[in-house]
Design a protein around this motif. Sequence first.
Motif, PDB file in Angstrom:
ATOM      1  N   GLY A  35       0.804  -1.219   0.000  1.00  0.00           N
ATOM      2  CA  GLY A  35       0.000   0.000   0.000  1.00  0.00           C
ATOM      3  C   GLY A  35       0.830   1.258   0.000  1.00  0.00           C
ATOM      4  N   CYS A  36       2.007   1.224  -0.637  1.00  0.00           N
ATOM      5  CA  CYS A  36       2.877   2.389  -0.644  1.00  0.00           C
ATOM      6  C   CYS A  36       3.642   2.448  -1.963  1.00  0.00           C
ATOM      7  CB  CYS A  36       3.859   2.342   0.528  1.00  0.00           C
ATOM      8  SG  CYS A  36       5.035   0.972   0.431  1.00  0.00           S
ATOM      9  N   THR A  37       4.272   3.591  -2.228  1.00  0.00           N
ATOM     10  CA  THR A  37       5.114   3.731  -3.415  1.00  0.00           C
ATOM     11  C   THR A  37       6.561   3.480  -3.019  1.00  0.00           C
ATOM     12  OG1 THR A  37       5.463   6.117  -3.113  1.00  0.00           O
ATOM     13  CG2 THR A  37       3.538   5.428  -4.391  1.00  0.00           C
ATOM     14  N   LEU A  38       7.323   2.883  -3.934  1.00  0.00           N
ATOM     15  CA  LEU A  38       8.727   2.557  -3.689  1.00  0.00           C
ATOM     16  C   LEU A  38       9.576   3.173  -4.796  1.00  0.00           C
ATOM     17  CD1 LEU A  38       8.271  -1.252  -2.851  1.00  0.00           C
ATOM     18  CD2 LEU A  38       8.503   0.641  -1.229  1.00  0.00           C
ATOM     19  N   PRO A  39      10.789   3.641  -4.474  1.00  0.00           N
ATOM     20  CA  PRO A  39      11.638   4.260  -5.505  1.00  0.00           C
ATOM     21  C   PRO A  39      12.118   3.233  -6.520  1.00  0.00           C
ATOM     22  CG  PRO A  39      12.817   4.057  -3.414  1.00  0.00           C
ATOM     23  CD  PRO A  39      11.413   3.659  -3.144  1.00  0.00           C
ATOM     24  N   MET A  40      12.131   3.650  -7.802  1.00  0.00           N
ATOM     25  CA  MET A  40      12.653   2.802  -8.880  1.00  0.00           C
ATOM     26  C   MET A  40      13.980   3.354  -9.402  1.00  0.00           C
ATOM     27  SD  MET A  40       9.153   2.145 -11.073  1.00  0.00           S
ATOM     28  CE  MET A  40       9.991   1.284 -12.392  1.00  0.00           C
ATOM     29  N   ARG A  41      13.978   4.617  -9.801  1.00  0.00           N
ATOM     30  CA  ARG A  41      15.199   5.250 -10.291  1.00  0.00           C
ATOM     31  C   ARG A  41      15.044   6.761 -10.157  1.00  0.00           C
ATOM     32  NH1 ARG A  41      12.404   3.103 -14.620  1.00  0.00           N
ATOM     33  NH2 ARG A  41      11.503   4.612 -16.080  1.00  0.00           N
ATOM     34  N   ASP A  42      16.181   7.451  -9.981  1.00  0.00           N
ATOM     35  CA  ASP A  42      16.108   8.894  -9.842  1.00  0.00           C
ATOM     36  C   ASP A  42      16.152   9.537 -11.219  1.00  0.00           C
ATOM     37  OD1 ASP A  42      18.859  10.346 -10.440  1.00  0.00           O
ATOM     38  OD2 ASP A  42      19.355   8.424  -9.496  1.00  0.00           O
ATOM     39  N   LYS A  43      15.609  10.782 -11.290  1.00  0.00           N
ATOM     40  CA  LYS A  43      15.564  11.524 -12.553  1.00  0.00           C
ATOM     41  C   LYS A  43      16.321  12.853 -12.414  1.00  0.00           C
ATOM     42  CE  LYS A  43      11.459  11.254 -14.624  1.00  0.00           C
ATOM     43  NZ  LYS A  43      10.002  11.322 -14.838  1.00  0.00           N
ATOM     44  N   GLU A  44      17.200  12.923 -11.382  1.00  0.00           N
ATOM     45  CA  GLU A  44      17.907  14.176 -11.155  1.00  0.00           C
ATOM     46  C   GLU A  44      18.787  14.527 -12.345  1.00  0.00           C
ATOM     47  OE1 GLU A  44      17.467  16.322  -8.837  1.00  0.00           O
ATOM     48  OE2 GLU A  44      16.005  15.148  -7.749  1.00  0.00           O
ATOM     49  N   GLY A  45      19.509  13.514 -12.851  1.00  0.00           N
ATOM     50  CA  GLY A  45      20.273  13.730 -14.075  1.00  0.00           C
ATOM     51  C   GLY A  45      19.341  13.510 -15.247  1.00  0.00           C
ATOM     52  N   LYS A  46      18.909  14.577 -15.874  1.00  0.00           N
ATOM     53  CA  LYS A  46      17.880  14.494 -16.911  1.00  0.00           C
ATOM     54  C   LYS A  46      18.336  13.576 -18.040  1.00  0.00           C
ATOM     55  CE  LYS A  46      14.972  17.369 -19.876  1.00  0.00           C
ATOM     56  NZ  LYS A  46      13.739  16.754 -19.418  1.00  0.00           N
ATOM     57  N   GLN A  47      17.518  12.571 -18.343  1.00  0.00           N
ATOM     58  CA  GLN A  47      17.867  11.607 -19.380  1.00  0.00           C
ATOM     59  C   GLN A  47      17.748  12.255 -20.755  1.00  0.00           C
ATOM     60  OE1 GLN A  47      15.753   7.966 -19.044  1.00  0.00           O
ATOM     61  NE2 GLN A  47      16.850   6.938 -20.690  1.00  0.00           N
ATOM     62  N   ASP A  48      18.788  12.058 -21.549  1.00  0.00           N
ATOM     63  CA  ASP A  48      18.784  12.608 -22.904  1.00  0.00           C
ATOM     64  C   ASP A  48      18.227  11.557 -23.854  1.00  0.00           C
ATOM     65  OD1 ASP A  48      19.145  13.909 -25.238  1.00  0.00           O
ATOM     66  OD2 ASP A  48      21.334  13.913 -25.204  1.00  0.00           O
ATOM     67  N   TYR A  49      16.991  11.763 -24.295  1.00  0.00           N
ATOM     68  CA  TYR A  49      16.362  10.803 -25.206  1.00  0.00           C
ATOM     69  C   TYR A  49      16.809  11.014 -26.658  1.00  0.00           C
ATOM     70  CZ  TYR A  49      13.228   9.488 -21.388  1.00  0.00           C
ATOM     71  OH  TYR A  49      12.720   9.017 -20.202  1.00  0.00           O
ATOM     72  N   ARG A  50      17.580  12.075 -26.885  1.00  0.00           N
ATOM     73  CA  ARG A  50      18.113  12.343 -28.224  1.00  0.00           C
ATOM     74  C   ARG A  50      17.002  12.252 -29.284  1.00  0.00           C
ATOM     75  NH1 ARG A  50      21.745   8.482 -29.801  1.00  0.00           N
ATOM     76  NH2 ARG A  50      20.965   7.043 -28.228  1.00  0.00           N
ATOM     77  N   PHE A  51      15.937  13.033 -29.070  1.00  0.00           N
ATOM     78  CA  PHE A  51      14.838  13.051 -30.032  1.00  0.00           C
ATOM     79  C   PHE A  51      15.353  13.493 -31.398  1.00  0.00           C
ATOM     80  CE2 PHE A  51      12.292  13.408 -26.116  1.00  0.00           C
ATOM     81  CZ  PHE A  51      11.310  12.475 -26.393  1.00  0.00           C
ATOM     82  N   MET A  52      14.865  12.837 -32.409  1.00  0.00           N
ATOM     83  CA  MET A  52      15.196  13.217 -33.777  1.00  0.00           C
ATOM     84  C   MET A  52      14.030  12.858 -34.677  1.00  0.00           C
ATOM     85  SD  MET A  52      17.720  10.151 -35.111  1.00  0.00           S
ATOM     86  CE  MET A  52      17.282  10.397 -36.826  1.00  0.00           C
ATOM     87  N   PRO A  53      13.851  13.544 -35.802  1.00  0.00           N
ATOM     88  CA  PRO A  53      12.759  13.199 -36.716  1.00  0.00           C
ATOM     89  C   PRO A  53      12.894  11.761 -37.215  1.00  0.00           C
ATOM     90  CG  PRO A  53      13.690  15.331 -37.277  1.00  0.00           C
ATOM     91  CD  PRO A  53      14.605  14.731 -36.262  1.00  0.00           C
ATOM     92  N   GLU A  54      11.769  11.062 -37.321  1.00  0.00           N
ATOM     93  CA  GLU A  54      11.771   9.697 -37.859  1.00  0.00           C
ATOM     94  C   GLU A  54      11.997   9.777 -39.371  1.00  0.00           C
ATOM     95  OE1 GLU A  54      11.900   6.266 -39.090  1.00  0.00           O
ATOM     96  OE2 GLU A  54      11.666   6.356 -36.899  1.00  0.00           O
ATOM     97  N   PRO A  55      13.164   9.300 -39.867  1.00  0.00           N
ATOM     98  CA  PRO A  55      13.481   9.466 -41.293  1.00  0.00           C
ATOM     99  C   PRO A  55      12.673   8.574 -42.224  1.00  0.00           C
ATOM    100  CG  PRO A  55      15.185   8.180 -40.198  1.00  0.00           C
ATOM    101  CD  PRO A  55      14.264   8.642 -39.126  1.00  0.00           C
ATOM    102  N   ASN A  56      12.067   7.522 -41.698  1.00  0.00           N
ATOM    103  CA  ASN A  56      11.359   6.569 -42.556  1.00  0.00           C
ATOM    104  C   ASN A  56       9.857   6.826 -42.641  1.00  0.00           C
ATOM    105  OD1 ASN A  56      13.710   5.063 -43.189  1.00  0.00           O
ATOM    106  ND2 ASN A  56      13.553   3.969 -41.229  1.00  0.00           N
ATOM    107  N   LEU A  57       9.402   7.904 -42.016  1.00  0.00           N
ATOM    108  CA  LEU A  57       7.982   8.249 -42.082  1.00  0.00           C
ATOM    109  C   LEU A  57       7.834   9.718 -42.444  1.00  0.00           C
ATOM    110  CD1 LEU A  57       6.597   6.449 -38.917  1.00  0.00           C
ATOM    111  CD2 LEU A  57       5.945   5.939 -41.260  1.00  0.00           C
ATOM    112  N   PRO A  58       7.185  10.030 -43.542  1.00  0.00           N
ATOM    113  CA  PRO A  58       6.921  11.441 -43.878  1.00  0.00           C
ATOM    114  C   PRO A  58       5.872  12.006 -42.927  1.00  0.00           C
ATOM    115  CG  PRO A  58       5.796   9.992 -45.415  1.00  0.00           C
ATOM    116  CD  PRO A  58       6.644   9.103 -44.553  1.00  0.00           C
ATOM    117  N   PRO A  59       5.678  13.315 -42.915  1.00  0.00           N
ATOM    118  CA  PRO A  59       4.649  13.903 -42.048  1.00  0.00           C
ATOM    119  C   PRO A  59       3.273  13.278 -42.287  1.00  0.00           C
ATOM    120  CG  PRO A  59       6.049  15.622 -42.941  1.00  0.00           C
ATOM    121  CD  PRO A  59       6.453  14.347 -43.622  1.00  0.00           C
TER     122      PRO A  59
END
Length: 577
Positions: free
Chosen positions: A297-321
């Motif tokens: 009945g409680c929440t437990l820590p999984m991982r910290d997010k203090e160091g912001k994760q870089d997802y390296r977003f980029m446009p999907e080259p294989n799909l047009p708009p």
Amino acid sequence: MAAAARGRGGVWRRAWQRAVACNTRGGAVPAAKSGLAPWIPVVGLEIHAQISSNSKLFSGSQVQFAAPPNSLVSFFDASLPGTLPVLNRRCVEAAVMTGLALNCSINKKSLFDRKHYFYADLPAGYQITQQRVPIAVNGSLSYSLCIDNKMSQMVTKTVRIKQIQLEQDSGKSLHDDTRSQTLVDLNRAGVGLMEVVMEPDLCCGEEAAAAVRELQLILQTLGSSQAVMAEGQLRVDANVSVHQPGELYGVRTEVKNINSLRFLAKAVDYEIQRQIEELENGGTILNETRAFDSKLGCTLPMRDKEGKQDYRFMPEPNLPPLILYDAKSLPANMNHQQVVNIDWIHERLPDLPSVKRAKLVEWYGILPEHSFTLLRSGSRVRAVAPARLLVSRNVNVPTAGDTLSSLYVMKALDVLCLENEDGLTEFFENVVKQTQMKPKRVIGWILNDLLSYLKQHSLTVKESPVSSFLLADLLNLLEKKEISSTAAKQVLAELWKGEGKTPLEIVKEKKLVLIQDQKELEQICQAVIDGRENEVIAIKAGNRKVLNKLIGLVQRETQGRSNPVLVKQLLEKKLLE
């Protein structure tokens, strides 16, 4: 670790004892320590809804719950070199339909992006999503909330929808502790999801659960998602923070992958109280990801997010708009089967739950709270056998001007087969059509009697052995005063056995027909009066409540074959006149 978790479980119990206050009563949670200002909780939700579709978002692999591991994986799902995504038309239409139902603005041009992160169950090392320009933005969802858990006292609230985006699901990691190994099942990899991002307009677990419940009903009504939380088709991430009046929002934590409305309410309320206690004791809140343990009945820590994760977003080259059209922008020479027309989808939207509730109240005169109960157990939509190939998988891509982005490669083989399962609303309406009893009385029999049987035997309405026709037949006997309400309940119990008998056959077999001879009934009433001297004295002294006891005794003597109204009249005549 276990001891610490149990300690946090104690915090959880204390949190419930203090009772989190919702916005219905002002929006602030009282401070645990005297002298401190009240705390203002802030809750925002991210909901991942699995799209009701026979195949995945970018491949032709079948979607099926509980299939053998790794039996529904295409080359693209496994991210083999040289494979390319082919967009599923059904998923696009489902997202547009959902956006319209949630009062969103539909972007006629949306973009796909790659979100990079490395999990064992994500073969490509990235997820195809819509980070920059999602398919729908700026919507709202209205939901109703009970005040003090009273269905008769409800308030309507609204939460803003920031965006809806299409994205792939990941696979599933199965951890085998006995062998100290992790197994990967890619059946879920590539399944189409709609991520519905809500603004932080909520303040407690009750509000969060009510908003998600309403969203779930809308998705099921539309058929855009089955939204069965037990099967992982609707998963919620809750972002929770607290702050004091006049201050900026506090540091938030994210409680991931909650798959139950009850657990969602508990997780949010626990996390609010945990943060308040932590801050009041001089601690700090970490920007971290947590999981809700339903056993503790409680929440437990999984991982910290203090160091912001870089997802390296980029446009999907294989799909047009992704280009969508409305009636005004649709070119005259365009093949309508190769495009998604927003106006065409909007015209075909079904009545949403809020509209259905209003109609039920208006048409049948039932109470608003009864309309909520009917729709909570209402129609569901389920996928059936995979659809046949309707058109060629690869559709030629027309262009507008000199660009390829005017349309997109769309896979039209996947058309969802839908089957409307009769829910409680449809059952109620069918009974009303076939009986002479007023809807206000019918609703009582369905919600109090039929629903209790269904819950007791864990059955859906469609699985009920008592059809709407049989119940209507039974209520007609009661309305014509051929049987008493007590006898009607006995008949319903017999009907539940599913032996193929009609209500009238059971009435005759059990000899439950009302006693029509008034003289015979008067004799039974007199016999009961003669044997209950103390009750008679109490009634004559002015205690009218005791009369109900005598009515019950007459009912028992007649085995439920007497009309309680007539019995009351006869007893009153003999005792009070």
